[in-house]
Design an enzyme around this catalytic site. Structure first.
Site, PDB file in Angstrom:
ATOM      1  N   ASP A  10      17.575  33.845  29.203  1.00 32.45           N
ATOM      2  CA  ASP A  10      18.316  34.507  28.135  1.00 32.45           C
ATOM      3  C   ASP A  10      19.070  33.453  27.325  1.00 32.45           C
ATOM      4  O   ASP A  10      19.919  32.754  27.859  1.00 32.45           O
ATOM      5  CB  ASP A  10      19.281  35.508  28.789  1.00 32.45           C
ATOM      6  CG  ASP A  10      20.092  36.266  27.764  1.00 32.45           C
ATOM      7  OD1 ASP A  10      19.552  36.533  26.699  1.00 32.45           O
ATOM      8  OD2 ASP A  10      21.258  36.565  28.040  1.00 32.45           O
ATOM      9  N   THR A  53      18.371  36.485  21.288  1.00 35.69           N
ATOM     10  CA  THR A  53      19.402  35.445  21.279  1.00 35.69           C
ATOM     11  C   THR A  53      18.782  34.051  21.168  1.00 35.69           C
ATOM     12  O   THR A  53      19.389  33.148  20.622  1.00 35.69           O
ATOM     13  CB  THR A  53      20.254  35.522  22.557  1.00 35.69           C
ATOM     14  OG1 THR A  53      19.380  35.696  23.665  1.00 35.69           O
ATOM     15  CG2 THR A  53      21.194  36.689  22.489  1.00 35.69           C
ATOM     16  N   THR A  54      17.572  33.890  21.724  1.00 34.96           N
ATOM     17  CA  THR A  54      16.900  32.590  21.597  1.00 34.96           C
ATOM     18  C   THR A  54      16.343  32.446  20.183  1.00 34.96           C
ATOM     19  O   THR A  54      16.492  31.407  19.552  1.00 34.96           O
ATOM     20  CB  THR A  54      15.749  32.479  22.618  1.00 34.96           C
ATOM     21  OG1 THR A  54      16.187  33.003  23.858  1.00 34.96           O
ATOM     22  CG2 THR A  54      15.339  31.048  22.808  1.00 34.96           C
ATOM     23  N   ASP A  59      19.591  43.337  28.427  1.00 36.32           N
ATOM     24  CA  ASP A  59      18.856  43.119  27.173  1.00 36.32           C
ATOM     25  C   ASP A  59      18.011  44.347  26.824  1.00 36.32           C
ATOM     26  O   ASP A  59      17.968  44.770  25.677  1.00 36.32           O
ATOM     27  CB  ASP A  59      17.943  41.891  27.289  1.00 36.32           C
ATOM     28  CG  ASP A  59      18.703  40.614  26.947  1.00 36.32           C
ATOM     29  OD1 ASP A  59      19.931  40.717  26.815  1.00 36.32           O
ATOM     30  OD2 ASP A  59      18.092  39.553  26.816  1.00 36.32           O
TER      31      ASP A  59
END
Length: 534
Positions: A67, A100-101, A402
């Site tokens: 994550d 998020t990446t 997530d």
């Protein structure tokens, strides 16, 4: 590069000015390089075939995760501009929960393009404004691509949740966790406010033992504690009447530190007798309302329960769960649809919650307390996550979070969009076409933004061990022919229509990723000096 420092040849000291432009260029460049280093660190963990990071903290704790937000959060970033990328992934985590990446990788690619634009001599403000325009245009393009979805269409929701889980360590369990996440979110949606989902209403309880397959959704409450058996009280109660109490069932203590000296044993007896009567009086009041399950809040000042009171409670056939955390009280009262009781005088039957069954269940190496069949249950739900070791357990919790966020995005903005690099390539194509219409520097900058967006499909292909250049070229070709939803199918290693392969994500994830990334890059561009204040 920048002009060298100039000393104006003037005789009077008033007009002498020393202009140093070199430093500003250097600072900007240093900022961009530092931020790109952070982006490259998480780049390999993008996508379903991305690698995982093992983070070893100073305290010797080890975390294995995929994550982006978690990785960056745990990284000790010192450079101020690089810290902005960490904040960026945090805000994406708050806004959408997933991607998020992606957001950090896009920001890194934009910064790389900005460097070349800056070295070509374009003013930072011009680049910044063009970025802003491109971002607004990009959101429009994405919205045009999106497919509307209804909450009743459970299959689409499950598809998007499993896409989110596919890039995680626990991807092999996505068939179990995705429907679980969807059911959890749908069960807490309030029909009066259908757009808002509060993820605090979904409690995740982690319990070591078993495998991730044993994870389950519990309609009710789960406590990661065992019943107090100190005096052989009951462990299984049907038709339970539950009280949540915030006072202590123990003899009162004085407010100030002092000692009482007892010299005579008859007085000693009297003290003990008083204590016993005091506790018995309390328990009689509790029993009078028909209450047979007590959840007792943790107390700091004095013991919440003593051995004596536990003994009497067991005699009264009341099941006791003690040491309930203070921040859990709100969740518990909402679920049980009861009121917390702060004082023994306020103990009334109408403040109790009702449930069909309260029982203690053995799980793994410990025990948990389960409350099921709650009457008029509030809109909350509990997920019991199991795992063979702590690393897997923590990662399963993060992945589940997530997936829950993805479903939450779909509830608040009901549009789906293809995954697998399809939206990014389409954006790149449309922005590139738009750049040709624009005049002057703007067109040049927008063209760079279009090129930067290709980093997502490029990285996806790279992480999957495919030939990135061939794949991205082929993708461009497909999109130019009008196949909007063509994307990289990492499993098969070729380009297919991604919507048919069920690789979908919420629109909110993509739009917020692009707006947040451009905002962050614009901020970094505008900085021309770092002033340290000691």
């Amino acid at each position: 590069m920048a002009a060298p420092a100039v000393l104006l040849p003037s005789t009077s000291s008033k007009t002498e000015s020393y202009v140093d432009n070199k430093r500003k260029e250097d600072i900007r460049q240093a900022n961009i390089v530092a931020a790109r280093a952070v982006a490259d660190a998480v780049r390999t963990s993008l996508g379903p075939k991305g690698m995982d990071k093992m983070i070893s903290t100073a305290s010797g704790e080890v975390i294995i995760t995929n994550d982006g937000a978690t990785i960056l959060n745990k990284m000790e970033v010192l450079q101020p501009a690089a810290k902005m990328l960490v904040e960026l992934s945090k805000s994406q985590d708050a806004a959408a929960g997933d991607g998020t990446t992606t957001v950090v990788v896009i920001a890194g690619a934009l910064l790389k393009q900005c460097l070349s634009l800056l070295s070509a001599g374009i003013h930072p403000t011009v680049i910044s404004d063009s970025l802003h325009k491109a971002a607004i245009k990009a959101v429009d393009v994405l919205t045009a691509m999106a497919v509307p979805v209804e909450l009743s269409d459970r299959e689409s929701l499950v598809k998007s949740a499993s896409t989110s889980l596919n890039s995680k360590v626990v991807s092999q369990y996505s068939t179990l966790l995705a429907p679980l996440a969807v059911d959890a979110v749908l069960s807490v949606v309030d029909p009066l406010k259908p757009d808002i989902v509060d993820l605090r209403d979904i409690k995740i309880v982690k319990k070591l033992g078993g495998t991730v397959d044993d994870t389950e959704l519990v309609k009710g409450l789960v406590f990661d504690k065992k019943v107090s058996h100190a005096a052989g009280g009951p462990t299984h109660i049907e038709n339970a009447k539950i009280a949540v109490i915030q006072f202590q069932i123990s003899p009162p203590k004085t407010d100030i530190e002092q000692s009482i000296v007892v010299s005579d044993y008859t007085q000693m007896d009297r003290i003990l007798k008083e204590e016993r009567n005091y506790i018995l009086g309390m328990i009689k009041k509790i029993k009078a309302t028909g209450c047979n399950v007590l959840l007792i809040q943790k107390s700091i000042l004095r013991d919440a329960v003593t051995d004596l009171s536990l003994h009497y409670l067991a005699k009264a056939k009341i099941l006791v769960v003690k040491d309930v955390e203070r921040d859990e009280i709100e969740f518990i009262t909402k679920t049980l649809n009861c009121l917390p009781i702060a004082n023994i005088e306020h103990f009334r039957a109408e403040k109790l919650g009702y449930a069909d069954l309260v029982e203690e269940v053995s799980l793994g190496d410990g025990k948990i307390v389960k409350i099921t069949g709650i009457k008029d249950m509030g809109r909350t739900t509990t997920v019991l996550v199991r795992g063979s070791n702590l690393l897997v357990l923590d990662e399963a919790e993060r992945s589940l979070h997530d997936a829950l966020c993805v479903v939450r995005c779909l509830v608040s903005k009901r549009f789906l969009i293809a995954g697998g690099g399809a939206p990014e390539i389409e954006l790149s194509r449309q922005l590139g076409a738009w750049a040709k219409v624009l005049h002057g520097m703007e067109g040049y900058c927008v063209k760079s933004v279009a090129e930067a967006l290709e980093v997502i499909p490029y990285t996806l292909a790279e992480n999957a061990g495919l030939n990135p250049i061939a794949i991205v070229t082929e993708l461009r070709n497909r999109h130019a022919q009008g196949e909007i939803n063509a994307g990289i199918n990492v499993r098969k290693g070729q380009i297919t229509n991604i919507l048919e392969e069920n690789v979908v994500q919420p629109l909110l994830v993509s739009t917020s990723a692009i707006t947040l990334a451009t905002e962050c890059v614009r901020m970094i561009l505008k900085i021309d000096d770092i002033v340290t204040v000691r």
